[in-house]
Write a protein that holds these residues in place. Sequence first.
Motif, PDB file in Angstrom:
ATOM      1  N   LEU A  63       0.853  -1.173   0.000  1.00  0.00           N
ATOM      2  CA  LEU A  63       0.000   0.000   0.000  1.00  0.00           C
ATOM      3  C   LEU A  63       0.901   1.239   0.000  1.00  0.00           C
ATOM      4  N   ARG A  64       0.289   2.387  -0.327  1.00  0.00           N
ATOM      5  CA  ARG A  64       1.010   3.658  -0.237  1.00  0.00           C
ATOM      6  C   ARG A  64       1.509   3.850   1.200  1.00  0.00           C
ATOM      7  N   ASN A  65       2.704   4.454   1.341  1.00  0.00           N
ATOM      8  CA  ASN A  65       3.206   4.762   2.686  1.00  0.00           C
ATOM      9  C   ASN A  65       2.148   5.524   3.472  1.00  0.00           C
ATOM     10  N   GLN A  66       2.059   5.222   4.753  1.00  0.00           N
ATOM     11  CA  GLN A  66       1.032   5.872   5.568  1.00  0.00           C
ATOM     12  C   GLN A  66       1.166   7.400   5.540  1.00  0.00           C
ATOM     13  N   SER A  67       2.390   7.891   5.461  1.00  0.00           N
ATOM     14  CA  SER A  67       2.622   9.348   5.437  1.00  0.00           C
ATOM     15  C   SER A  67       2.310   9.960   4.075  1.00  0.00           C
ATOM     16  N   LEU A  68       2.064   9.134   3.087  1.00  0.00           N
ATOM     17  CA  LEU A  68       1.854   9.531   1.680  1.00  0.00           C
ATOM     18  C   LEU A  68       3.112  10.078   1.029  1.00  0.00           C
ATOM     19  N   SER A  69       4.218  10.123   1.766  1.00  0.00           N
ATOM     20  CA  SER A  69       5.453  10.687   1.215  1.00  0.00           C
ATOM     21  C   SER A  69       6.354   9.602   0.642  1.00  0.00           C
ATOM     22  N   PHE A  70       7.147  10.018  -0.338  1.00  0.00           N
ATOM     23  CA  PHE A  70       8.275   9.185  -0.759  1.00  0.00           C
ATOM     24  C   PHE A  70       9.322   9.339   0.332  1.00  0.00           C
ATOM     25  N   ILE A  71       9.780   8.229   0.906  1.00  0.00           N
ATOM     26  CA  ILE A  71      10.734   8.314   2.017  1.00  0.00           C
ATOM     27  C   ILE A  71      12.090   7.800   1.551  1.00  0.00           C
ATOM     28  N   CYS A  72      13.110   8.639   1.699  1.00  0.00           N
ATOM     29  CA  CYS A  72      14.465   8.267   1.315  1.00  0.00           C
ATOM     30  C   CYS A  72      15.371   8.561   2.501  1.00  0.00           C
ATOM     31  N   LYS A  73      15.699   7.537   3.267  1.00  0.00           N
ATOM     32  CA  LYS A  73      16.554   7.747   4.445  1.00  0.00           C
ATOM     33  C   LYS A  73      17.078   6.403   4.942  1.00  0.00           C
ATOM     34  N   ASP A  74      18.096   6.490   5.819  1.00  0.00           N
ATOM     35  CA  ASP A  74      18.589   5.274   6.468  1.00  0.00           C
ATOM     36  C   ASP A  74      17.571   4.792   7.493  1.00  0.00           C
ATOM     37  N   VAL A  75      17.345   3.494   7.521  1.00  0.00           N
ATOM     38  CA  VAL A  75      16.507   2.910   8.580  1.00  0.00           C
ATOM     39  C   VAL A  75      17.291   1.744   9.191  1.00  0.00           C
ATOM     40  N   HIS A  76      16.815   1.261  10.315  1.00  0.00           N
ATOM     41  CA  HIS A  76      17.425   0.078  10.933  1.00  0.00           C
ATOM     42  C   HIS A  76      16.479  -1.092  10.774  1.00  0.00           C
ATOM     43  N   ILE A  77      17.047  -2.231  10.435  1.00  0.00           N
ATOM     44  CA  ILE A  77      16.233  -3.448  10.336  1.00  0.00           C
ATOM     45  C   ILE A  77      16.894  -4.553  11.149  1.00  0.00           C
ATOM     46  N   LYS A  78      16.019  -5.360  11.749  1.00  0.00           N
ATOM     47  CA  LYS A  78      16.487  -6.451  12.601  1.00  0.00           C
ATOM     48  C   LYS A  78      16.419  -7.756  11.822  1.00  0.00           C
ATOM     49  N   VAL A  79      17.490  -8.514  11.871  1.00  0.00           N
ATOM     50  CA  VAL A  79      17.501  -9.828  11.224  1.00  0.00           C
ATOM     51  C   VAL A  79      16.730 -10.793  12.129  1.00  0.00           C
ATOM     52  N   GLU A  80      15.522 -11.137  11.724  1.00  0.00           N
ATOM     53  CA  GLU A  80      14.657 -11.972  12.565  1.00  0.00           C
ATOM     54  C   GLU A  80      14.934 -13.452  12.352  1.00  0.00           C
ATOM     55  N   ASN A  81      15.492 -13.785  11.207  1.00  0.00           N
ATOM     56  CA  ASN A  81      15.788 -15.184  10.913  1.00  0.00           C
ATOM     57  C   ASN A  81      17.132 -15.243  10.177  1.00  0.00           C
ATOM     58  N   ALA A  82      18.141 -15.746  10.867  1.00  0.00           N
ATOM     59  CA  ALA A  82      19.481 -15.819  10.277  1.00  0.00           C
ATOM     60  C   ALA A  82      19.743 -17.179   9.638  1.00  0.00           C
ATOM     61  N   ALA A  83      18.727 -18.048   9.672  1.00  0.00           N
ATOM     62  CA  ALA A  83      18.898 -19.379   9.086  1.00  0.00           C
ATOM     63  C   ALA A  83      18.313 -19.426   7.680  1.00  0.00           C
ATOM     64  N   THR A  84      18.671 -18.447   6.841  1.00  0.00           N
ATOM     65  CA  THR A  84      18.211 -18.436   5.453  1.00  0.00           C
ATOM     66  C   THR A  84      19.433 -18.232   4.554  1.00  0.00           C
ATOM     67  N   PRO A  85      19.314 -18.582   3.275  1.00  0.00           N
ATOM     68  CA  PRO A  85      20.460 -18.389   2.366  1.00  0.00           C
ATOM     69  C   PRO A  85      20.813 -16.907   2.174  1.00  0.00           C
ATOM     70  N   PHE A  86      19.910 -16.025   2.576  1.00  0.00           N
ATOM     71  CA  PHE A  86      20.142 -14.589   2.382  1.00  0.00           C
ATOM     72  C   PHE A  86      20.726 -13.920   3.629  1.00  0.00           C
ATOM     73  N   THR A  87      20.670 -14.637   4.756  1.00  0.00           N
ATOM     74  CA  THR A  87      21.101 -14.029   6.024  1.00  0.00           C
ATOM     75  C   THR A  87      22.017 -14.965   6.812  1.00  0.00           C
ATOM     76  N   GLY A  88      22.529 -15.990   6.146  1.00  0.00           N
ATOM     77  CA  GLY A  88      23.305 -17.029   6.830  1.00  0.00           C
ATOM     78  C   GLY A  88      24.531 -16.523   7.565  1.00  0.00           C
ATOM     79  N   SER A 133      21.572 -13.861  14.550  1.00  0.00           N
ATOM     80  CA  SER A 133      20.140 -13.694  14.774  1.00  0.00           C
ATOM     81  C   SER A 133      19.937 -12.458  15.652  1.00  0.00           C
ATOM     82  N   GLY A 134      19.036 -11.575  15.246  1.00  0.00           N
ATOM     83  CA  GLY A 134      18.784 -10.350  16.009  1.00  0.00           C
ATOM     84  C   GLY A 134      19.714  -9.202  15.671  1.00  0.00           C
ATOM     85  N   GLN A 135      20.648  -9.447  14.751  1.00  0.00           N
ATOM     86  CA  GLN A 135      21.572  -8.389  14.329  1.00  0.00           C
ATOM     87  C   GLN A 135      20.802  -7.210  13.729  1.00  0.00           C
TER      88      GLN A 135
END
Lengths: 80, 238
Positions: free
Chosen positions: B103-128, B132-134
């Motif tokens: 869906l459209r961002n709740q703010s309706l804005s295009f957002i371009c910035k650094d964000v932080h994301i938590k690795v919830e599952n490190a047992a995947t080929p993309f996060t091996g 976990s929790g990084q």
Amino acid sequence: MKAKIHVTLKSGILDPQGKAIEHALETLGFKNASNVRMGKYLELDLRETTQDRAEAEVKAMCEKLLANTIIEEYRYELNT
Amino acid sequence: MNFGVIVFPGSNCDHDCTHVISSVLGQKAVPVWHKETSLAGLDAIILPGGFSYGDYLRTGAIARFSPVMGAIKTFASEGGMVLGICNGFQILLEAGLLPGAMLRNQSLSFICKDVHIKVENAATPFTGLCESGQVLKIPIAHADGNYYTDPVTLAALQANAQIIFRYCTPDGKVTPDANPNGSLDNIAGIRNAEGNVLGLMPHPERCAEDVLGNDDGRVIFLSMLDALKEAKLKTVVA
């Protein structure tokens, strides 16, 4: 045959654009407006004369491309 | 290893991806025009960010019918690794290779910035290679990143550990304030049930080397390479 198709977010799914428009209307003094939903309107000509077949085709277009039925619903009118 | 980078009309992060694959990973990056119908010789596929078909109708809605998408579906069904970044993620959703919709961002804005994301599952080929929790600091750049799915699908994503990345605070707390776009359950990235297709909104290819001041994104590409090498080793041994 002409098809007029409306695609909107399903009820229950937050529509941020609708909310912003509603707020703008309120600011402009239109206090009676509520539940603004923003959608898309599409018009197309169909080389089809049978109502049933035209309807089936428009429905297929909506399901396959024009609407994402996870988040959107659609309705249409067909006029000769 | 050979990484195919799909190029749709309007893709604009394809060169960043090929640069990371070739210069940072030292692997072969193969640009694949969207009219291609064969992915022969490729070990992994990346759908890059951008504005395929100008985002007309809905993001990814038209790109999903590109000829190459048939080959990508086959590639994925045979267990091939597919990574969709930003618009690539949106295309994977529209194509049904991943569940849900944007869906459209709740703010309706295009957002371009650094964000932080938590690795919830490190047992995947993309996060091996992650812990976990990084917490990774990776930029987002989108107007439609507000992930939505129905409650039944969400419960399945949660139960099967398919939510791979969640938006979080710099110290790893998943809070409503850390959610930049209104995404359901702070979802920043998910994988399919089989585990070989991943989509994420943040752009790891934009922060994959020291010279850019941030190399947090590199670990995702390194993990993919690691998983590919391991898989190849297994087939050799077998």
